[in-house]
Every structure is written in structure tokens, then in C-alpha cells.
Design an enzyme around this catalytic site. Structure first.
Site, PDB file in Angstrom:
ATOM      1  CD  GLU A   1      -8.994  -6.979  -2.450  1.00  0.00           C
ATOM      2  OE1 GLU A   1      -9.596  -5.932  -2.202  1.00  0.00           O
ATOM      3  OE2 GLU A   1      -7.747  -7.036  -2.573  1.00  0.00           O
TER       4      GLU A   1
ATOM      5  CG  HIS B   1      -6.495  -3.843  -6.231  1.00  0.00           C
ATOM      6  ND1 HIS B   1      -7.456  -3.147  -5.536  1.00  0.00           N
ATOM      7  CD2 HIS B   1      -6.314  -5.013  -5.552  1.00  0.00           C
ATOM      8  CE1 HIS B   1      -7.850  -3.871  -4.499  1.00  0.00           C
ATOM      9  NE2 HIS B   1      -7.179  -5.001  -4.486  1.00  0.00           N
TER      10      HIS B   1
ATOM     11  NE  ARG C   1      -3.941   0.550   0.458  1.00  0.00           N
ATOM     12  CZ  ARG C   1      -5.070   0.853  -0.193  1.00  0.00           C
ATOM     13  NH1 ARG C   1      -5.537   0.034  -1.135  1.00  0.00           N
ATOM     14  NH2 ARG C   1      -5.728   1.936   0.062  1.00  0.00           N
TER      15      ARG C   1
ATOM     16  CG  ASN D   1      -5.633   3.942  -8.861  1.00  0.00           C
ATOM     17  OD1 ASN D   1      -5.875   2.932  -9.507  1.00  0.00           O
ATOM     18  ND2 ASN D   1      -6.283   4.264  -7.752  1.00  0.00           N
TER      19      ASN D   1
HETATM   20  P1  IDP Z   1      -7.911   1.714  -3.250  1.00  0.00           P
HETATM   21  O1  IDP Z   1      -7.739   1.172  -4.666  1.00  0.00           O
HETATM   22  O2  IDP Z   1      -6.858   2.725  -2.906  1.00  0.00           O
HETATM   23  O3  IDP Z   1      -8.072   0.630  -2.212  1.00  0.00           O
HETATM   24  P2  IDP Z   1     -10.802   2.079  -3.169  1.00  0.00           P
HETATM   25  O4  IDP Z   1     -11.528   3.083  -2.352  1.00  0.00           O
HETATM   26  O5  IDP Z   1     -10.881   0.653  -2.760  1.00  0.00           O
HETATM   27  O6  IDP Z   1      -9.278   2.575  -3.259  1.00  0.00           O
HETATM   28  O7  IDP Z   1     -11.311   2.278  -4.673  1.00  0.00           O
HETATM   29  C1  IDP Z   1     -11.052   1.304  -5.660  1.00  0.00           C
HETATM   30  C2  IDP Z   1     -10.705   2.012  -6.971  1.00  0.00           C
HETATM   31  O8  IDP Z   1     -11.817   2.806  -7.395  1.00  0.00           O
HETATM   32  C3  IDP Z   1      -9.559   3.018  -6.869  1.00  0.00           C
HETATM   33  O9  IDP Z   1      -8.280   2.416  -6.956  1.00  0.00           O
HETATM   34  C4  IDP Z   1      -9.844   3.946  -8.027  1.00  0.00           C
HETATM   35  O10 IDP Z   1      -9.442   3.367  -9.274  1.00  0.00           O
HETATM   36  C5  IDP Z   1     -11.369   4.015  -7.989  1.00  0.00           C
HETATM   37  N1  IDP Z   1     -11.851   5.145  -7.152  1.00  0.00           N
HETATM   38  C6  IDP Z   1     -11.929   5.176  -5.801  1.00  0.00           C
HETATM   39  N2  IDP Z   1     -12.437   6.317  -5.338  1.00  0.00           N
HETATM   40  C7  IDP Z   1     -12.708   7.052  -6.443  1.00  0.00           C
HETATM   41  C8  IDP Z   1     -13.287   8.381  -6.624  1.00  0.00           C
HETATM   42  O11 IDP Z   1     -13.637   9.091  -5.683  1.00  0.00           O
HETATM   43  N3  IDP Z   1     -13.408   8.800  -7.912  1.00  0.00           N
HETATM   44  C9  IDP Z   1     -13.052   8.047  -8.980  1.00  0.00           C
HETATM   45  N4  IDP Z   1     -12.510   6.800  -8.855  1.00  0.00           N
HETATM   46  C10 IDP Z   1     -12.340   6.307  -7.602  1.00  0.00           C
HETATM   47 MG    MG Z   2      -9.587  -0.793  -1.934  1.00  0.00          MG
END
Ligand code: IDP
Ligand code: MG
Length: 167
Positions: A137, A126, A92, A123
Site C-alpha cells: 500500500e 484506513h 489497527r 469507518n
Molecule cells: P479494513 O479496512 O478493516 O482492513 P477490509 O476488509 O480491508 O477492512 O475492507 C476495506 C474497507 O471496505 C473497510 O474499511 C470498509 O470501508 C469496507 N468494507 C469491508 N467489509 C465490508 C462489508 O462487509 N460491508 C460494507 N463495507 C465493507
Molecule cells: Mg484491509
């Protein structure tokens, strides 16, 4: 620190931008072991299940399209399990914050991520966020025999199935 496993996905934007080598090189800083890996076209059901906790978010539909590769020339992800001490937090930290614009500029997401005009955070990677999420997962993406280490309990079942084998 506990010995853990964590799920890593190199997302379709990471593959389309030829970032696999760069990302794996960055991850090697954590001195973890690769325990499983495969290239997979993501079925809708797997995508929905993986992002189940986000199903009420306004960006859910775009997110499902994104992880399935609908917006990229590479309609697949590279799924991997990394194993070792403190694996979840280490990966992370190297990945950086969810929003690539807020992520530390030398983190993987800070270096390679972007926000699309539709507002999806592309991004590139994951990484599981907790031991519970990692277990859920990993069990979605991999079967026990795909993984080198036995971390989660398994059982044997006998069934008659039709499967594809080499001709
Ligand atoms: P993480 O990948 O850092 O764990 P999560 O909240 O689990 O973040 O969200 C999963 C994925 O959804 C993120 O990696 C990103 O690609 C997308 N995502 C999360 N929050 C947003 C947002 O507020 N706007 C647009 N895309 C988002
Ligand atoms: Mg997540």
C-alpha cells in the site's frame, strides 16, 4: 517489536466531518512518528488497486466510490505513513474493527464510523493490516522521496519526463 511503517488514510467521510484533528490526536497515543503525508484526489485506478483483494465483494463498486469521495463533500483523502515500533498493530488497535458497529466504542471507528443505507462501512480511517499489505500500500500511495525514512530498498533510474513545476 519490529520497527514498521503503516499506511493511514483519513477517508472522505473523516475529512467531510472535520475529524482530521481528532483522528491524529487519537493516533498520537501510539507514540509513532509521521514519516509522510499528502492530500490526494484518488484516481479510480489507485482506488481499485488499493482494494484489489476485495474486487469480488458485492460492495466493491460502492467502496471505490466511497474512497474517491463520490458520496461526500470532500473528494479526497489525507494519506500518511506512520513509523515506529509495532506501528501496524498499534494503529489497527486504535482504529478498531472494520464494522463500525462492532468496533469498540472508544476506538476511532467506533466513535466516528457509521454504516450507510447502501451498506458501506464508512469507518473514517484506513490502516494497513500486515507488513506485506503495508509495503504494498505504501508503494502505491507514495514515492521513495515522499517518505522521511528508507525502509524499503530503492534504486536510481534516469528518465526524461515532462512534469509540472512552479512557473
Ligand atoms: P479494513 O479496512 O478493516 O482492513 P477490509 O476488509 O480491508 O477492512 O475492507 C476495506 C474497507 O471496505 C473497510 O474499511 C470498509 O470501508 C469496507 N468494507 C469491508 N467489509 C465490508 C462489508 O462487509 N460491508 C460494507 N463495507 C465493507
Ligand atoms: Mg484491509
Amino acid at each position: 517489536m519490529a520497527i514498521e511503517q503503516t499506511l493511514i488514510l483519513i477517508k472522505p467521510d473523516g475529512l467531510a466531518k472535520s475529524l482530521t484533528g481528532n483522528i491524529i490526536t487519537r493516533l498520537s497515543e501510539a507514540k509513532l512518528e509521521i514519516a509522510a503525508s499528502k492530500c490526494i484526489r484518488v484516481p479510480r485506478q489507485l482506488a481499485e488497486n488499493h482494494y484489489k483483494s476485495l474486487q469480488d465483494k458485492p460492495f466493491f463498486e460502492e467502496l471505490i466510490g466511497y474512497i474517491q469521495g463520490k458520496y461526500h463533500s470532500r473528494k479526497k483523502v489525507l494519506a500518511m505513513v506512520y513509523y515506529g515500533e509495532g506501528a501496524i498493530q498499534k494503529v489497527r488497535e486504535l482504529s478498531g474493527k472494520t464494522n463500525p458497529e462492532e468496533a469498540d466504542s472508544i476506538s476511532i471507528r467506533g466513535q466516528y464510523g457509521r454504516i450507510t443505507t447502501k451498506g458501506v462501512y464508512e469507518n473514517v480511517i484506513h490502516a494497513s493490516s500486515s507488513p506485506e499489505e503495508a509495503e504494498r500500500e505504501i508503494k502505491l500511495w507514495f514515492q521513495p522521496d515522499d517518505i522521511i525514512f528508507d525502509i524499503y530498498p530503492t534504486k536510481n533510474i534516469t528518465e526524461q519526463t515532462t512534469k509540472k513545476v512552479w512557473a
